[in-house]
Write a protein that holds these residues in place. Structure first.
Motif, PDB file in Angstrom:
ATOM      1  N   GLU A   9       4.236 -15.916  25.105  1.00 47.29           N
ATOM      2  CA  GLU A   9       3.490 -15.378  23.969  1.00 47.29           C
ATOM      3  C   GLU A   9       4.352 -14.357  23.247  1.00 47.29           C
ATOM      4  O   GLU A   9       5.048 -13.559  23.872  1.00 47.29           O
ATOM      5  N   ALA A  10       4.332 -14.409  21.920  1.00 40.07           N
ATOM      6  CA  ALA A  10       5.112 -13.465  21.123  1.00 40.07           C
ATOM      7  C   ALA A  10       4.223 -12.893  20.024  1.00 40.07           C
ATOM      8  O   ALA A  10       3.306 -13.554  19.541  1.00 40.07           O
ATOM      9  N   THR A  11       4.502 -11.684  19.661  1.00 42.70           N
ATOM     10  CA  THR A  11       3.785 -11.031  18.574  1.00 42.70           C
ATOM     11  C   THR A  11       4.771 -10.694  17.473  1.00 42.70           C
ATOM     12  O   THR A  11       5.851 -10.155  17.742  1.00 42.70           O
ATOM     13  N   MET A  12       4.407 -11.029  16.249  1.00 37.58           N
ATOM     14  CA  MET A  12       5.256 -10.698  15.119  1.00 37.58           C
ATOM     15  C   MET A  12       4.577  -9.589  14.317  1.00 37.58           C
ATOM     16  O   MET A  12       3.417  -9.714  13.936  1.00 37.58           O
ATOM     17  N   ASN A  13       5.295  -8.507  14.095  1.00 31.83           N
ATOM     18  CA  ASN A  13       4.781  -7.408  13.287  1.00 31.83           C
ATOM     19  C   ASN A  13       5.383  -7.489  11.895  1.00 31.83           C
ATOM     20  O   ASN A  13       6.598  -7.590  11.744  1.00 31.83           O
ATOM     21  N   VAL A  14       4.527  -7.459  10.893  1.00 33.28           N
ATOM     22  CA  VAL A  14       4.976  -7.521   9.512  1.00 33.28           C
ATOM     23  C   VAL A  14       4.655  -6.192   8.845  1.00 33.28           C
ATOM     24  O   VAL A  14       3.531  -5.706   8.908  1.00 33.28           O
ATOM     25  N   TYR A  15       5.669  -5.595   8.233  1.00 35.45           N
ATOM     26  CA  TYR A  15       5.520  -4.355   7.479  1.00 35.45           C
ATOM     27  C   TYR A  15       5.774  -4.715   6.022  1.00 35.45           C
ATOM     28  O   TYR A  15       6.808  -5.276   5.697  1.00 35.45           O
ATOM     29  N   CYS A  16       4.854  -4.399   5.138  1.00 38.34           N
ATOM     30  CA  CYS A  16       4.983  -4.841   3.757  1.00 38.34           C
ATOM     31  C   CYS A  16       4.943  -3.669   2.791  1.00 38.34           C
ATOM     32  O   CYS A  16       4.026  -2.854   2.827  1.00 38.34           O
ATOM     33  N   GLY A  17       5.938  -3.596   1.925  1.00 37.51           N
ATOM     34  CA  GLY A  17       5.966  -2.626   0.847  1.00 37.51           C
ATOM     35  C   GLY A  17       6.003  -3.364  -0.474  1.00 37.51           C
ATOM     36  O   GLY A  17       6.711  -4.360  -0.610  1.00 37.51           O
ATOM     37  N   ILE A  18       5.230  -2.891  -1.451  1.00 33.43           N
ATOM     38  CA  ILE A  18       5.185  -3.544  -2.760  1.00 33.43           C
ATOM     39  C   ILE A  18       5.498  -2.507  -3.836  1.00 33.43           C
ATOM     40  O   ILE A  18       4.940  -1.416  -3.849  1.00 33.43           O
ATOM     41  N   SER A  19       6.395  -2.882  -4.733  1.00 31.68           N
ATOM     42  CA  SER A  19       6.730  -2.045  -5.880  1.00 31.68           C
ATOM     43  C   SER A  19       6.883  -2.947  -7.088  1.00 31.68           C
ATOM     44  O   SER A  19       6.828  -4.166  -6.979  1.00 31.68           O
ATOM     45  N   GLU A  20       7.050  -2.338  -8.241  1.00 32.39           N
ATOM     46  CA  GLU A  20       7.261  -3.117  -9.469  1.00 32.39           C
ATOM     47  C   GLU A  20       8.076  -2.279 -10.435  1.00 32.39           C
ATOM     48  O   GLU A  20       8.181  -1.072 -10.279  1.00 32.39           O
ATOM     49  N   GLY A  21       8.680  -2.929 -11.403  1.00 32.44           N
ATOM     50  CA  GLY A  21       9.457  -2.219 -12.400  1.00 32.44           C
ATOM     51  C   GLY A  21      10.661  -3.025 -12.843  1.00 32.44           C
ATOM     52  O   GLY A  21      10.806  -4.198 -12.512  1.00 32.44           O
ATOM     53  N   VAL A  22      11.535  -2.377 -13.562  1.00 37.16           N
ATOM     54  CA  VAL A  22      12.710  -3.024 -14.138  1.00 37.16           C
ATOM     55  C   VAL A  22      13.878  -2.945 -13.165  1.00 37.16           C
ATOM     56  O   VAL A  22      14.175  -1.888 -12.615  1.00 37.16           O
ATOM     57  N   LEU A  23      14.534  -4.076 -12.970  1.00 34.47           N
ATOM     58  CA  LEU A  23      15.734  -4.158 -12.138  1.00 34.47           C
ATOM     59  C   LEU A  23      16.900  -4.617 -12.998  1.00 34.47           C
ATOM     60  O   LEU A  23      16.709  -5.326 -13.989  1.00 34.47           O
ATOM     61  N   ALA A  24      18.095  -4.227 -12.607  1.00 41.25           N
ATOM     62  CA  ALA A  24      19.297  -4.712 -13.272  1.00 41.25           C
ATOM     63  C   ALA A  24      20.057  -5.591 -12.295  1.00 41.25           C
ATOM     64  O   ALA A  24      20.172  -5.262 -11.116  1.00 41.25           O
ATOM     65  N   GLY A  25      20.549  -6.711 -12.778  1.00 42.34           N
ATOM     66  CA  GLY A  25      21.365  -7.601 -11.956  1.00 42.34           C
ATOM     67  C   GLY A  25      22.825  -7.390 -12.282  1.00 42.34           C
ATOM     68  O   GLY A  25      23.206  -7.279 -13.446  1.00 42.34           O
TER      69      GLY A  25
END
Length: 125
Positions: A9-25
């Motif tokens: 048996e295995a447990t997967m922990n998910v940590y989620c962060g959400i942001s938004e805005g302008v990105l430059a490539g």
């Protein structure tokens, strides 16, 4: 041939962060090698939000919180917000709302009806 398998048996922990805005490539080219980088405040914010999240939790940046809180989206009234450090918020929602339905709502604004590629990148789980 007979093969035996051991079940674990295995447990997967998910940590989620959400942001938004302008990105430059930024493309960096050198000889036969090339690299592509994304830079911008949303990446810093999403990293901070992820660090503030516990297993199975979703934390949103201050910009996401200000865009969704009080918005015209009907789903916003079903969300629970717990304030954290530096304007970040832990988000919880009823079991009837799927996370896949939630992310587009958190990252869209009144100026666009669909997420851009950079928003999809930052919002990805």
């Amino acid at each position: 041939r007979h093969i035996e398998y051991e079940e674990k048996e295995a447990t997967m922990n998910v940590y989620c962060g959400i942001s938004e805005g302008v990105l430059a490539g930024v493309d960096v080219l050198s000889g036969k090698r090339s690299e592509f980088f994304l830079i911008g405040k949303p990446l810093k914010d999403v990293a901070t939000a992820e660090q503030l999240a516990g297993p199975g939790e979703v934390v949103v940046s201050p910009s996401v919180y200000s865009n969704i809180k009080g918005s015209h989206f009907a789903v916003a009234s079903n969300l629970s917000w717990a304030p954290l450090d530096d304007g970040f918020y832990k988000l919880s929602w009823p079991n009837s709302l799927l996370a896949s339905q939630l992310i587009p709502l958190l990252t869209s604004n009144d100026n666009s009806s669909s997420m851009t590629t950079s928003q999809e990148f930052v919002a990805s789980l």
